[in-house]
Design a protein around this motif. Sequence first.
Motif, PDB file in Angstrom:
ATOM      1  N   ASP A   1       0.808  -1.211   0.000  1.00  0.00           N
ATOM      2  CA  ASP A   1       0.000   0.000   0.000  1.00  0.00           C
ATOM      3  C   ASP A   1       0.849   1.272   0.000  1.00  0.00           C
ATOM      4  N   GLY A   2       2.155   1.099  -0.155  1.00  0.00           N
ATOM      5  CA  GLY A   2       3.046   2.252  -0.180  1.00  0.00           C
ATOM      6  C   GLY A   2       3.596   2.645   1.171  1.00  0.00           C
ATOM      7  N   SER A   3       3.143   1.971   2.237  1.00  0.00           N
ATOM      8  CA  SER A   3       3.679   2.258   3.567  1.00  0.00           C
ATOM      9  C   SER A   3       5.111   1.759   3.665  1.00  0.00           C
ATOM     10  N   SER A   4       5.840   2.231   4.658  1.00  0.00           N
ATOM     11  CA  SER A   4       7.251   1.867   4.774  1.00  0.00           C
ATOM     12  C   SER A   4       7.639   1.641   6.219  1.00  0.00           C
ATOM     13  N   LEU A   5       8.648   0.805   6.402  1.00  0.00           N
ATOM     14  CA  LEU A   5       9.220   0.562   7.723  1.00  0.00           C
ATOM     15  C   LEU A   5      10.731   0.695   7.605  1.00  0.00           C
ATOM     16  N   TYR A   6      11.294   1.586   8.405  1.00  0.00           N
ATOM     17  CA  TYR A   6      12.748   1.773   8.452  1.00  0.00           C
ATOM     18  C   TYR A   6      13.277   1.055   9.683  1.00  0.00           C
ATOM     19  N   ASN A   7      14.118   0.042   9.455  1.00  0.00           N
ATOM     20  CA  ASN A   7      14.761  -0.660  10.570  1.00  0.00           C
ATOM     21  C   ASN A   7      16.193  -0.149  10.697  1.00  0.00           C
ATOM     22  N   ILE A   8      16.475   0.552  11.785  1.00  0.00           N
ATOM     23  CA  ILE A   8      17.777   1.175  12.018  1.00  0.00           C
ATOM     24  C   ILE A   8      18.578   0.286  12.965  1.00  0.00           C
ATOM     25  N   GLN A   9      19.666  -0.281  12.462  1.00  0.00           N
ATOM     26  CA  GLN A   9      20.513  -1.140  13.288  1.00  0.00           C
ATOM     27  C   GLN A   9      21.633  -0.311  13.913  1.00  0.00           C
ATOM     28  N   VAL A  10      21.670  -0.303  15.243  1.00  0.00           N
ATOM     29  CA  VAL A  10      22.685   0.452  15.971  1.00  0.00           C
ATOM     30  C   VAL A  10      23.885  -0.460  16.227  1.00  0.00           C
ATOM     31  N   PRO A  11      25.091  -0.063  15.820  1.00  0.00           N
ATOM     32  CA  PRO A  11      26.262  -0.904  16.084  1.00  0.00           C
ATOM     33  C   PRO A  11      26.575  -0.955  17.576  1.00  0.00           C
ATOM     34  N   SER A  12      27.306  -1.952  17.976  1.00  0.00           N
ATOM     35  CA  SER A  12      27.741  -2.051  19.368  1.00  0.00           C
ATOM     36  C   SER A  12      28.881  -1.073  19.633  1.00  0.00           C
ATOM     37  N   ILE A  13      28.978  -0.610  20.871  1.00  0.00           N
ATOM     38  CA  ILE A  13      30.119   0.230  21.248  1.00  0.00           C
ATOM     39  C   ILE A  13      31.296  -0.630  21.692  1.00  0.00           C
ATOM     40  N   ALA A  14      31.184  -1.955  21.488  1.00  0.00           N
ATOM     41  CA  ALA A  14      32.217  -2.858  21.984  1.00  0.00           C
ATOM     42  C   ALA A  14      32.759  -3.790  20.915  1.00  0.00           C
ATOM     43  N   THR A  15      32.752  -3.329  19.656  1.00  0.00           N
ATOM     44  CA  THR A  15      33.332  -4.142  18.590  1.00  0.00           C
ATOM     45  C   THR A  15      33.583  -3.243  17.389  1.00  0.00           C
ATOM     46  N   CYS A  16      33.890  -3.842  16.254  1.00  0.00           N
ATOM     47  CA  CYS A  16      34.178  -3.101  15.013  1.00  0.00           C
ATOM     48  C   CYS A  16      32.877  -2.625  14.367  1.00  0.00           C
ATOM     49  N   VAL A  17      32.749  -1.407  14.035  1.00  0.00           N
ATOM     50  CA  VAL A  17      33.466  -0.212  14.454  1.00  0.00           C
ATOM     51  C   VAL A  17      32.637   0.386  15.584  1.00  0.00           C
ATOM     52  N   PRO A  18      33.216   0.724  16.754  1.00  0.00           N
ATOM     53  CA  PRO A  18      32.412   1.166  17.894  1.00  0.00           C
ATOM     54  C   PRO A  18      31.721   2.494  17.611  1.00  0.00           C
ATOM     55  N   ALA A  19      30.413   2.527  17.786  1.00  0.00           N
ATOM     56  CA  ALA A  19      29.666   3.738  17.464  1.00  0.00           C
ATOM     57  C   ALA A  19      28.289   3.690  18.115  1.00  0.00           C
ATOM     58  N   TYR A  20      27.659   4.850  18.176  1.00  0.00           N
ATOM     59  CA  TYR A  20      26.251   4.918  18.579  1.00  0.00           C
ATOM     60  C   TYR A  20      25.534   5.815  17.589  1.00  0.00           C
ATOM     61  N   LYS A  21      24.225   5.916  17.694  1.00  0.00           N
ATOM     62  CA  LYS A  21      23.447   6.691  16.733  1.00  0.00           C
ATOM     63  C   LYS A  21      22.616   7.773  17.423  1.00  0.00           C
ATOM     64  N   ILE A  22      22.354   8.816  16.658  1.00  0.00           N
ATOM     65  CA  ILE A  22      21.467   9.890  17.094  1.00  0.00           C
ATOM     66  C   ILE A  22      20.332   9.987  16.093  1.00  0.00           C
ATOM     67  N   LEU A  23      19.112   9.903  16.592  1.00  0.00           N
ATOM     68  CA  LEU A  23      17.926  10.083  15.765  1.00  0.00           C
ATOM     69  C   LEU A  23      17.373  11.479  16.039  1.00  0.00           C
ATOM     70  N   THR A  24      17.316  12.297  15.002  1.00  0.00           N
ATOM     71  CA  THR A  24      16.720  13.627  15.086  1.00  0.00           C
ATOM     72  C   THR A  24      15.399  13.572  14.331  1.00  0.00           C
ATOM     73  N   ILE A  25      14.298  13.816  15.017  1.00  0.00           N
ATOM     74  CA  ILE A  25      12.999  13.548  14.425  1.00  0.00           C
ATOM     75  C   ILE A  25      11.962  14.574  14.860  1.00  0.00           C
ATOM     76  N   SER A  26      11.138  14.959  13.906  1.00  0.00           N
ATOM     77  CA  SER A  26       9.990  15.807  14.233  1.00  0.00           C
ATOM     78  C   SER A  26       8.690  15.058  13.968  1.00  0.00           C
TER      79      SER A  26
END
Length: 546
Positions: free
Chosen positions: A368-393
Amino acid sequence: MELKELRFLFLFLFAVGIQGMCRTHAACKKTHRIAFIADAHVQNVAEHPELVRSMESQVQSTRLFNENYFALIAALEDVVKRGITLVVLPGDLTDDGQLVNQEAVKRILDEYTRNYGGSFFVTTGNHDPLRPFGTECTSRNFLTSTGRTIARTSDATLRGEGIEVDTLLRSAGYKEMMDCYAGFGYFPQPAYHYWETPFSSYDYDIYDYGRALMESPIDKRRYLLCDSLVANDASYLVEPVEGLWLLAIDGGVYLPAGMKNGKIQYQGSGLGYNNVLKHKPFLLPWVKKVAEEAKRRNKTLVAFCHYPLADFNRGASPLIEAYWGKNKFDLNRVPADSITEAFMEAGIHIHVAGHMHVNDMSVKIGKDGSSLYNIQVPSIATCVPAYKILTISDADDFEVSTILLDSVPGFDRFFPLYEKEYAYTLSSGKKPIWSKEALLSKNYAEFCECQFKDLVRVRFIPNDVPSVLLDSLSQPGMRAQLLSDLLLDLYRLRYAGDLVRKSIPPERLKRYQDMFEEVSRQPVSSEFVIQMAALERIFQCFLGTE
């Protein structure tokens, strides 16, 4: 270091012109910034140095054990500097839910709440709780001051068998875990604008804190798992600031696995959503109700869970299963398309997850044109250590940023002890399986890269790669070295995606392509040629060119 992955901005045209982020003529929605820090797997080595684990164990694991404690603090410090006050930790906060580690995470989060006024929201991971009603933990790879390893356990019945007993190593169950993290979303708080669970009897119009508190105890959040077994669910919906709904989905399903000493034993919950629809039939209707209410009340809805809600292998899963086998690359943890579609049809548009330690974002488009965004956050304890910021209105206007965690004070605290481990292993007549160059790392990201290279070499390649390619790796020569480099880059791309794609020199990619073309020109289509062709397609998927 910050990477802007993608910005989704849909402008709706109206007869009177362009109306951007405003959903009503009255006012524009407020923009919210939420930090997502996943899979910290904290072990309280700062206060309990006896809990330091060996490097040998770290390079055989998909995450570090010891440096994680300092990485979590560094990530929180970075969040504070950016002025972000909403932080979500989607599961696996601790090594294995041990009481000593759980209390350390609580203390850290409490301290940041007091000092900076932030709000934290957590959910269950397959490592916390490790089992639904708790379990004893035993590990045999704790480092001593001499560099040798010893075993420690929480099980007092093992005392006297050459194992040191520490009851604080016991892994917490749902009740202990939820009580410990009570102030981080699991239970209502006076400051919340709204809070509910799948079992709440009230709605938004009649909400008050007192009523929510009365309905929040864990014994009122139970469901029939199977047969006559009753289990707990830790899902909740919270409105921490006006207009933002955070939907925490407990994707953990712990199925029975027989009896031992008169007690029911349980499996782990690593499969995540693949067990949810069958064994938690109440969740999907509740999620649908929440999504409908969010739309009706003009709330910005962000769902999060420990487990992914869409394929995280960048389209390579069918190829991997066909050529390498269905037990490779965590294919059993890839949610079925029917599950992704069910939650999308229920109204989930943005879903944030951890569990896989990968940096990825996939989009599922419905009929029907709907969408789902699955955002995978990497671990801070392996390659490559990182976190994510979601900015949303709102669900149609959001931005995802990935923050590399390269500066971690204290990441090298245990290097002298690792030196002793290396020397002890040599003195015992064995060859260490990890590379000592890791101890020359100048920053945390570099150290994680060294750990990951060893992990690929000692675990991933032997377990995943077909034997015909392994045979080619064992032969001396430039092709074997080039194939080894390619496989390392394959796993780096699989885990880190955009964070490493630009670090692979074009000339190296050209050499890979030349090798593939050379093999494809062989007159006989052998198993080696077939597997090299499959490897090329799998690599291109993770590279992002398929």
